[in-house]
Motif scaffolding. Structure first.
Motif, PDB file in Angstrom:
ATOM      1  N   ASN A   1     -33.907 -55.268 -10.043  1.00 53.48           N
ATOM      2  CA  ASN A   1     -35.101 -55.961  -9.550  1.00 53.48           C
ATOM      3  C   ASN A   1     -34.832 -56.658  -8.227  1.00 53.48           C
ATOM      4  N   TRP A   2     -33.640 -57.308  -8.157  1.00 56.48           N
ATOM      5  CA  TRP A   2     -33.295 -57.958  -6.888  1.00 56.48           C
ATOM      6  C   TRP A   2     -33.128 -56.933  -5.776  1.00 56.48           C
ATOM      7  N   LEU A   3     -32.537 -55.782  -6.142  1.00 60.01           N
ATOM      8  CA  LEU A   3     -32.382 -54.724  -5.139  1.00 60.01           C
ATOM      9  C   LEU A   3     -33.749 -54.282  -4.620  1.00 60.01           C
ATOM     10  N   ALA A   4     -34.711 -54.169  -5.529  1.00 59.76           N
ATOM     11  CA  ALA A   4     -36.048 -53.734  -5.116  1.00 59.76           C
ATOM     12  C   ALA A   4     -36.678 -54.746  -4.169  1.00 59.76           C
ATOM     13  N   VAL A   5     -36.523 -56.043  -4.535  1.00 58.00           N
ATOM     14  CA  VAL A   5     -37.117 -57.084  -3.689  1.00 58.00           C
ATOM     15  C   VAL A   5     -36.439 -57.087  -2.322  1.00 58.00           C
ATOM     16  N   LEU A   6     -35.093 -56.973  -2.334  1.00 53.31           N
ATOM     17  CA  LEU A   6     -34.377 -56.938  -1.051  1.00 53.31           C
ATOM     18  C   LEU A   6     -34.783 -55.710  -0.236  1.00 53.31           C
ATOM     19  N   GLY A   7     -35.039 -54.606  -0.957  1.00 55.02           N
ATOM     20  CA  GLY A   7     -35.475 -53.391  -0.262  1.00 55.02           C
ATOM     21  C   GLY A   7     -36.753 -53.622   0.525  1.00 55.02           C
ATOM     22  N   ILE A   8     -37.698 -54.358  -0.094  1.00 57.31           N
ATOM     23  CA  ILE A   8     -38.947 -54.673   0.618  1.00 57.31           C
ATOM     24  C   ILE A   8     -38.625 -55.461   1.888  1.00 57.31           C
ATOM     25  N   VAL A   9     -37.704 -56.430   1.717  1.00 58.07           N
ATOM     26  CA  VAL A   9     -37.357 -57.268   2.881  1.00 58.07           C
ATOM     27  C   VAL A   9     -36.758 -56.413   3.990  1.00 58.07           C
ATOM     28  N   PHE A  10     -35.839 -55.524   3.601  1.00 61.30           N
ATOM     29  CA  PHE A  10     -35.200 -54.691   4.637  1.00 61.30           C
ATOM     30  C   PHE A  10     -36.227 -53.803   5.319  1.00 61.30           C
ATOM     31  N   LEU A  11     -37.124 -53.234   4.511  1.00 66.58           N
ATOM     32  CA  LEU A  11     -38.145 -52.364   5.104  1.00 66.58           C
ATOM     33  C   LEU A  11     -38.976 -53.155   6.113  1.00 66.58           C
ATOM     34  N   PHE A  12     -39.319 -54.393   5.741  1.00 69.27           N
ATOM     35  CA  PHE A  12     -40.157 -55.157   6.664  1.00 69.27           C
ATOM     36  C   PHE A  12     -39.394 -55.610   7.897  1.00 69.27           C
ATOM     37  N   VAL A  13     -38.081 -55.807   7.758  1.00 68.54           N
ATOM     38  CA  VAL A  13     -37.284 -56.100   8.957  1.00 68.54           C
ATOM     39  C   VAL A  13     -37.338 -54.912   9.902  1.00 68.54           C
ATOM     40  N   LYS A  14     -37.157 -53.720   9.327  1.00 73.21           N
ATOM     41  CA  LYS A  14     -37.201 -52.509  10.172  1.00 73.21           C
ATOM     42  C   LYS A  14     -38.578 -52.340  10.801  1.00 73.21           C
ATOM     43  N   ILE A  15     -39.626 -52.551   9.983  1.00 71.30           N
ATOM     44  CA  ILE A  15     -40.992 -52.411  10.501  1.00 71.30           C
ATOM     45  C   ILE A  15     -41.231 -53.400  11.640  1.00 71.30           C
ATOM     46  N   SER A  16     -40.769 -54.642  11.435  1.00 73.71           N
ATOM     47  CA  SER A  16     -40.963 -55.654  12.483  1.00 73.71           C
ATOM     48  C   SER A  16     -40.271 -55.227  13.763  1.00 73.71           C
ATOM     49  N   PHE A  17     -39.063 -54.670  13.603  1.00 72.77           N
ATOM     50  CA  PHE A  17     -38.367 -54.229  14.811  1.00 72.77           C
ATOM     51  C   PHE A  17     -39.189 -53.165  15.529  1.00 72.77           C
ATOM     52  N   PHE A  18     -39.731 -52.215  14.772  1.00 71.26           N
ATOM     53  CA  PHE A  18     -40.460 -51.134  15.449  1.00 71.26           C
ATOM     54  C   PHE A  18     -41.766 -51.625  16.045  1.00 71.26           C
ATOM     55  N   ILE A  19     -42.404 -52.600  15.379  1.00 71.22           N
ATOM     56  CA  ILE A  19     -43.609 -53.174  15.994  1.00 71.22           C
ATOM     57  C   ILE A  19     -43.237 -53.850  17.303  1.00 71.22           C
ATOM     58  N   PHE A  20     -42.116 -54.576  17.281  1.00 72.19           N
ATOM     59  CA  PHE A  20     -41.635 -55.191  18.527  1.00 72.19           C
ATOM     60  C   PHE A  20     -41.348 -54.124  19.567  1.00 72.19           C
ATOM     61  N   PHE A  21     -40.751 -53.023  19.105  1.00 75.40           N
ATOM     62  CA  PHE A  21     -40.412 -51.930  20.010  1.00 75.40           C
ATOM     63  C   PHE A  21     -41.670 -51.356  20.663  1.00 75.40           C
ATOM     64  N   PHE A  22     -42.706 -51.156  19.838  1.00 75.88           N
ATOM     65  CA  PHE A  22     -43.982 -50.679  20.371  1.00 75.88           C
ATOM     66  C   PHE A  22     -44.470 -51.588  21.498  1.00 75.88           C
ATOM     67  N   MET A  23     -44.412 -52.894  21.259  1.00 82.25           N
ATOM     68  CA  MET A  23     -44.925 -53.843  22.254  1.00 82.25           C
ATOM     69  C   MET A  23     -44.017 -53.909  23.467  1.00 82.25           C
ATOM     70  N   TRP A  24     -42.729 -53.867  23.197  1.00 83.93           N
ATOM     71  CA  TRP A  24     -41.734 -53.903  24.264  1.00 83.93           C
ATOM     72  C   TRP A  24     -41.977 -52.739  25.231  1.00 83.93           C
ATOM     73  N   VAL A  25     -42.170 -51.551  24.679  1.00 86.64           N
ATOM     74  CA  VAL A  25     -42.431 -50.394  25.532  1.00 86.64           C
ATOM     75  C   VAL A  25     -43.739 -50.582  26.284  1.00 86.64           C
ATOM     76  N   ARG A  26     -44.754 -51.116  25.584  1.00 86.20           N
ATOM     77  CA  ARG A  26     -46.048 -51.262  26.247  1.00 86.20           C
ATOM     78  C   ARG A  26     -45.936 -52.135  27.480  1.00 86.20           C
ATOM     79  N   TRP A  27     -45.141 -53.209  27.391  1.00 89.04           N
ATOM     80  CA  TRP A  27     -45.073 -54.128  28.519  1.00 89.04           C
ATOM     81  C   TRP A  27     -43.968 -53.783  29.483  1.00 89.04           C
TER      82      TRP A  27
END
Lengths: 214, 345
Positions: free
Chosen positions: B279-305
């Protein structure tokens, strides 16, 4: 002639394969923008912080009083003549007996108006004034809702007796020294002849008439 | 699992994914403005709440309060349909993304995914392709030259880049042997991220994702310098808000898809050494996925500007003459490597 060593010779050579891939260029560009991410921001958060004005900032005018509280302005009209934007008009009047505490000289400005929409804040009026009466201060000109309100009369321009305007930043000893000698130069460069000898094809109204009763 | 508990579980999952998608998209608008400001040596919005954290709320209130304008010469039904489709398709894509491993509660497995379609990739592509209709219909129904040009650009751009995107995914499907996103995510445990096996495919996919979401340097459909506002020139109030919001949702989903396809999804190397409770692994998995997603959202914006916008012919050249041949080459190389390393069964 080379002024700086910042110029680059432009060459339009064929791009190499690496250059045509663009990815290295994109990567370096992104590194440049990323380096700006952590830079100190030059923003001034205006209502909380204000930018400090220079000591010689040229803002709204003031008509100074002398040390006894009498108006210094004698309505000679030199400021109006010096004004390149023709923003200053005045009407002179003779001082009546018993008004010595109000006006320093026998002649004074009954009406003194500066059109703030015309004024370009060059400071020539201040430089022309032989009586040290008009000065530009570090105060900003208020905004108004109509044009008429921006013709400032004596009620706004003359400093009040209760809170005199501090001019110590503008009136440094060097400035005072400069102004002493300047009187003569001023008459040579700005005298009325140069203004009347204008291009006849493009005559401009001269302020002489308005000064007629002075 | 009884039918009742299944319905409750699915309902909770749908609502949670929907809420998180909207929340992330809302705060992406704030992040975009902040990141844009920081990359340009500015501060950005900082008046609404501490550090401007309530700015999205203020924006939303503004959007709702604005006067609603529908041009009299427009096709009203289609005019309303446009932003609705854009928003609907943007929200549909989150269904197949695996947000984490399964939670085990009382001996019952609750996968952190709304539904595991065995054709998840096809579903994803189908829905993303529908997204272009919103822009196209909106641009056409406005009865405005700029909108029409924006709509035409959007449709041609998205159709062109979908080809390269699909081809780059074929190589990925060849190596993973599955069309299910859950399966693809599960295969990438440890360091077996697909980006290691498919670097070229990953690059092509990311470039195409920029084009599919209409983000700079491929934001020709809006292209405010030449087309006023592109397809949403005539839109106002919350209809405009829907178009803009759909773009941010698409960006969030694209980041999630890129993370899931190529960057290990919810997997994080070495985490299994310290955490053993599933269960903890699953919860941590969500966190890791969202860290990666946040990075790519930042990447999208970084490229835009950072990057300026492509010219239209450059966009088409890049799509048809470079990305599609490259992605076909990628398929061929993948096939050869798989054949000679004997990983073909």
């Amino acid at each position: 002639m080379q002024l700086t060593n910042r110029s680059k010779v432009v060459s339009k050579k064929e791009m190499t394969f690496v250059e045509r891939m663009y990815l290295p260029a994109i990567f370096s560009g992104m590194m440049i923008t990323f380096s700006h991410f952590f830079r100190k921001k030059p923003t001034i958060k205006y209502p909380e912080q204000t930018r400090e004005f220079s000591g010689v900032f040229r803002g709204q005018h003031v008509l100074k009083r002398d040390e006894n509280g009498a108006e210094r302005c004698t309505a000679c009209g030199l400021c109006a003549v010096a004004c390149p934007a023709e923003a200053i008009t005045m009407t002179a009047a003779e001082r009546e007996p018993g008004e010595e505490h109000l006006y320093r000289e026998e002649k004074y400005a009954a009406k003194y108006e500066i059109n703030m929409l015309r004024c370009i804040f060059c400071g020539d009026c201040e430089e022309a004034c032989p009586k040290e009466a008009i000065f530009l201060t570090d105060r900003k000109v208020d905004t108004m809702y109509n044009r008429g309100a921006l013709v400032f009369g004596k009620d706004i321009l003359v400093e009040s007796l209760e809170n005199p305007i501090d001019l110590s930043k503008r009136q440094t000893p060097e400035v005072k020294e400069f102004k002493k000698q300047k009187g003569y130069q001023h008459n040579e460069t700005h005298d009325l002849n140069t203004r009347t000898e204008m291009d006849p094809k493009n005559p401009r109204p001269v302020q002489k008439k308005k000064l007629g009763n002075s | 699992m009884t039918l009742q508990s299944l319905l409750i579980y699915k309902g909770i999952m749908v609502l949670a994914v929907f809420a998180i998608t909207l929340l992330v998209a809302t705060y992406s608008t704030y992040a975009e403005r902040k990141i844009a400001a920081f990359l340009q040596d500015r501060i950005g919005p900082d008046r609404a709440g501490p550090f401007g954290i309530l700015q999205p709320l203020a924006d939303a209130v503004k959007m709702f309060m604005k006067e609603e304008m529908i041009p009299s010469v427009s096709n009203k039904a289609l005019f309303i349909l446009g932003p609705s489709i854009a928003m609907l398709t943007a929200c549909l894509t989150g269904v197949v993304i695996p947000w984490g491993k399964s939670l085990w509660i009382g001996g019952t497995e609750y996968p952190l995914q709304i539904t595991d379609l065995n054709i998840g990739i096809l579903y994803l592509f189908g829905v993303i392709s529908l997204g272009v209709y919103g822009i196209m219909i909106g641009g056409w129904a406005s009865n405005n030259k700029y909108s029409l040009l924006g709509g035409i650009r959007a449709s041609s751009q998205m159709i062109s880049y979908e080809v390269a995107m699909g081809l780059s995914i074929i190589a990925l499907v060849m190596t993973t042997g599955s069309l299910s996103l859950r399966e693809i995510a599960a295969q990438q445990s440890g360091w077996h991220w697909n980006v290691v096996y498919q670097p070229l495919g990953c690059l092509i996919f990311i470039i195409c994702a920029f084009a599919e979401t209409n983000r700079a340097p491929f934001d020709l459909p809006e292209c405010e310098t030449e087309l006023v506002g592109g397809y949403h020139t005539e839109y106002s109030s919350m209809k405009l808000g829907f178009f803009l919001f759909a773009e941010y949702i698409n960006m969030f989903i694209s980041s999630a898809v890129i993370s899931t396809f190529y960057f290990g999804g919810y997997n994080m190397p070495f985490i299994g050494r310290w955490v053993h409770d599933p269960n903890w692994l699953a919860v941590l998995g969500i966190v890791f996925l969202f860290v990666k997603i946040s990075f790519f959202i930042f990447f999208f914006m970084w490229v835009r500007w950072t990057l300026p916008r492509f010219r239209y012919d450059q966009l088409m050249n890049l799509g048809w003459k470079i990305l599609i041949p490259l992605s076909i080459l990628n398929i061929v190389i993948t096939g050869f490597v798989m054949y000679f390393t004997g990983s073909l069964n």
